[in-house]
Design a protein around this motif. Sequence first.
Motif, PDB file in Angstrom:
ATOM      1  N   GLN A  27      30.005  38.617  38.938  1.00  0.00           N
ATOM      2  CA  GLN A  27      31.146  37.712  38.979  1.00  0.00           C
ATOM      3  C   GLN A  27      30.940  36.681  37.872  1.00  0.00           C
ATOM      4  N   TYR A  53      20.882  33.726  44.034  1.00  0.00           N
ATOM      5  CA  TYR A  53      21.487  34.871  43.359  1.00  0.00           C
ATOM      6  C   TYR A  53      21.035  34.921  41.908  1.00  0.00           C
ATOM      7  N   ALA A  99      25.115  38.021  39.920  1.00  0.00           N
ATOM      8  CA  ALA A  99      24.984  39.313  40.601  1.00  0.00           C
ATOM      9  C   ALA A  99      25.003  39.059  42.105  1.00  0.00           C
ATOM     10  N   SER A 100      26.130  39.340  42.730  1.00  0.00           N
ATOM     11  CA  SER A 100      26.295  39.043  44.156  1.00  0.00           C
ATOM     12  C   SER A 100      25.438  39.934  45.054  1.00  0.00           C
ATOM     13  N   ASN A 101      24.926  41.025  44.505  1.00  0.00           N
ATOM     14  CA  ASN A 101      24.097  41.920  45.306  1.00  0.00           C
ATOM     15  C   ASN A 101      22.623  41.882  44.895  1.00  0.00           C
ATOM     16  N   GLU A 102      22.236  40.914  44.061  1.00  0.00           N
ATOM     17  CA  GLU A 102      20.836  40.728  43.675  1.00  0.00           C
ATOM     18  C   GLU A 102      20.445  39.298  44.039  1.00  0.00           C
ATOM     19  N   PHE A 103      19.565  39.156  45.018  1.00  0.00           N
ATOM     20  CA  PHE A 103      19.185  37.811  45.444  1.00  0.00           C
ATOM     21  C   PHE A 103      17.780  37.797  46.027  1.00  0.00           C
ATOM     22  N   THR A 143      25.064  46.941  39.892  1.00  0.00           N
ATOM     23  CA  THR A 143      25.138  45.494  39.944  1.00  0.00           C
ATOM     24  C   THR A 143      26.591  45.031  39.980  1.00  0.00           C
ATOM     25  N   GLN A 144      26.896  44.155  40.929  1.00  0.00           N
ATOM     26  CA  GLN A 144      28.234  43.588  41.061  1.00  0.00           C
ATOM     27  C   GLN A 144      28.206  42.184  40.471  1.00  0.00           C
ATOM     28  N   ARG A 187      15.470  35.514  48.936  1.00  0.00           N
ATOM     29  CA  ARG A 187      15.659  34.649  50.090  1.00  0.00           C
ATOM     30  C   ARG A 187      15.067  33.259  49.834  1.00  0.00           C
TER      31      ARG A 187
END
Length: 82
Positions: free
Chosen positions: A5, A31, A18-22, A2-3, A24
């Motif tokens: 911010q 996010y 979490a920029s990589n968990e989203f 998890t990335q 649509r």
Amino acid sequence: MTQLQSQTVPGGKTVFVASNEFDRGSKGPFYVVYSTDSAESRWGYRCGNCDSFDTAMDTMGRVECNECGNVRKPDEWDAAHE
């Protein structure tokens, strides 16, 4: 991995996006936002269309941004709920 911010929401609380968990949405992604930097406790969502944290989820799992109207469809949909 998890990335995260860190960002500050109105009221001064620091949350972690979490920029990589989203998921649509109709206008942009939603996010996942955590309350800690260890990503153990989910806090809510940030709208990827307008960057607002003012989102709401109903009992069907539908997420809507209260600022721009971005919507994520429910996890389970049943015409009887219309």
